[in-house]
Design a protein around this motif. Structure first.
Motif, mmCIF file in Angstrom:
data_model
loop_
_atom_site.group_PDB
_atom_site.id
_atom_site.type_symbol
_atom_site.label_atom_id
_atom_site.label_comp_id
_atom_site.label_asym_id
_atom_site.label_seq_id
_atom_site.Cartn_x
_atom_site.Cartn_y
_atom_site.Cartn_z
ATOM 1 N N LEU A 3 16.066 -1.548 -48.493
ATOM 2 C CA LEU A 3 16.813 -0.394 -48.983
ATOM 3 C C LEU A 3 16.757 -0.390 -50.502
ATOM 4 N N ILE A 4 16.641 0.797 -51.090
ATOM 5 C CA ILE A 4 16.560 0.927 -52.541
ATOM 6 C C ILE A 4 17.638 1.910 -52.992
ATOM 7 N N THR A 5 18.465 1.461 -53.940
ATOM 8 C CA THR A 5 19.532 2.313 -54.459
ATOM 9 C C THR A 5 19.498 2.320 -55.981
ATOM 10 N N ASN A 6 20.127 3.327 -56.566
ATOM 11 C CA ASN A 6 20.232 3.427 -58.021
ATOM 12 C C ASN A 6 21.290 2.464 -58.544
ATOM 13 N N VAL A 7 21.047 1.922 -59.728
ATOM 14 C CA VAL A 7 22.031 1.118 -60.435
ATOM 15 C C VAL A 7 22.434 1.937 -61.665
ATOM 16 N N GLU A 8 23.708 2.232 -61.772
ATOM 17 C CA GLU A 8 24.195 3.072 -62.873
ATOM 18 C C GLU A 8 24.212 2.335 -64.204
ATOM 19 N N ALA A 9 24.548 1.057 -64.177
ATOM 20 C CA ALA A 9 24.630 0.283 -65.414
ATOM 21 C C ALA A 9 24.563 -1.194 -65.075
ATOM 22 N N ALA A 10 24.157 -1.988 -66.065
ATOM 23 C CA ALA A 10 24.121 -3.438 -65.908
ATOM 24 C C ALA A 10 24.598 -4.071 -67.199
ATOM 25 N N LEU A 11 25.304 -5.186 -67.088
ATOM 26 C CA LEU A 11 25.808 -5.902 -68.249
ATOM 27 C C LEU A 11 25.657 -7.390 -68.010
ATOM 28 N N ALA A 18 28.202 4.011 -68.652
ATOM 29 C CA ALA A 18 27.143 4.661 -67.870
ATOM 30 C C ALA A 18 25.788 4.350 -68.484
ATOM 31 N N ALA A 19 24.791 4.286 -67.629
ATOM 32 C CA ALA A 19 23.427 4.016 -68.106
ATOM 33 C C ALA A 19 22.899 5.225 -68.853
ATOM 34 N N ASP A 20 22.153 4.979 -69.876
ATOM 35 C CA ASP A 20 21.467 6.015 -70.639
ATOM 36 C C ASP A 20 20.558 6.788 -69.672
ATOM 37 N N LYS A 21 20.434 8.081 -69.849
ATOM 38 C CA LYS A 21 19.686 8.904 -68.901
ATOM 39 C C LYS A 21 18.229 8.479 -68.766
ATOM 40 N N GLU A 22 17.654 7.872 -69.803
ATOM 41 C CA GLU A 22 16.269 7.433 -69.733
ATOM 42 C C GLU A 22 16.134 6.054 -69.077
ATOM 43 N N THR A 23 17.226 5.315 -68.982
ATOM 44 C CA THR A 23 17.202 4.001 -68.362
ATOM 45 C C THR A 23 17.394 4.176 -66.867
ATOM 46 N N VAL A 24 16.400 3.747 -66.112
ATOM 47 C CA VAL A 24 16.500 3.859 -64.666
ATOM 48 C C VAL A 24 16.331 2.466 -64.070
ATOM 49 N N MET A 25 17.333 2.065 -63.326
ATOM 50 C CA MET A 25 17.302 0.747 -62.688
ATOM 51 C C MET A 25 17.564 0.928 -61.202
ATOM 52 N N LYS A 26 17.066 0.013 -60.427
ATOM 53 C CA LYS A 26 17.235 0.071 -58.978
ATOM 54 C C LYS A 26 17.727 -1.267 -58.452
ATOM 55 N N ASP A 33 21.924 -2.865 -69.380
ATOM 56 C CA ASP A 33 20.914 -2.141 -68.629
ATOM 57 C C ASP A 33 19.648 -2.964 -68.425
ATOM 58 N N GLU A 34 18.451 -2.413 -68.694
ATOM 59 C CA GLU A 34 17.210 -3.132 -68.365
ATOM 60 C C GLU A 34 17.127 -4.496 -69.044
ATOM 61 N N ILE A 76 16.217 -4.381 -60.656
ATOM 62 C CA ILE A 76 14.965 -4.304 -61.408
ATOM 63 C C ILE A 76 14.801 -2.939 -62.050
ATOM 64 N N ALA A 77 13.983 -2.880 -63.088
ATOM 65 C CA ALA A 77 13.647 -1.602 -63.718
ATOM 66 C C ALA A 77 12.855 -0.758 -62.722
ATOM 67 N N ASP A 78 13.078 0.531 -62.776
ATOM 68 C CA ASP A 78 12.443 1.459 -61.841
ATOM 69 C C ASP A 78 10.921 1.327 -61.821
#
Length: 116
Positions: free
Chosen positions: A95-103, A2-10, A111-112, A66-68
């Motif tokens: 359309l814009i959606t949340n990304v929970e995690a990236a690898l 899961a993505a860290d709570k401070e990391t927000v990606m879209k 993440d970012e 991309i980063a939020d």
């Protein structure tokens, strides 16, 4: 993972006319640290301007992860580049959606960092 709570990606999904794809991608390429873009040709079915009697409209889906903090500039640029003149039915949608995690598979970045 899961993505860290401070990391927000879209994830930005932009459905654009086929004849506007290069214009949008060229505009995104001019950004500092341009984002990666996946282009997926597709046929949509529904309302609006259609290509044939079956209600089919040929478009391309552009996907940008991309980063939020950069979403506003990227969305505005896509909207401006994809719009025909004053705007017409069939210009598409964003359309814009949340990304929970990236690898990133090759480096293990997450993440970012994986989106760069």
């Amino acid at each position: 993972m899961a993505a860290d709570k401070e990391t927000v990606m879209k994830e930005i999904k932009a459905y654009v006319r086929n004849n506007m794809v290069n214009k949008v991608i060229d505009a995104l390429a001019q950004l500092p640290e341009p984002p990666s873009v996946a282009a997926v040709p597709l046929e949509t079915y529904g309302h609006g301007v259609i290509d044939d009697a079956y209600g089919r409209l040929r478009m391309t889906k552009l996907e940008v992860d991309i980063a939020d903090a950069r979403v506003g500039e990227v969305v505005a640029l896509i909207e401006q580049a994809a719009k025909t003149g004053e705007g017409h039915p069939g210009d598409g949608r964003i359309l814009i959606t949340n990304v929970e995690a990236a690898l990133r598979i090759d480096t293990g970045e997450r993440d970012e960092e994986a989106l760069k």
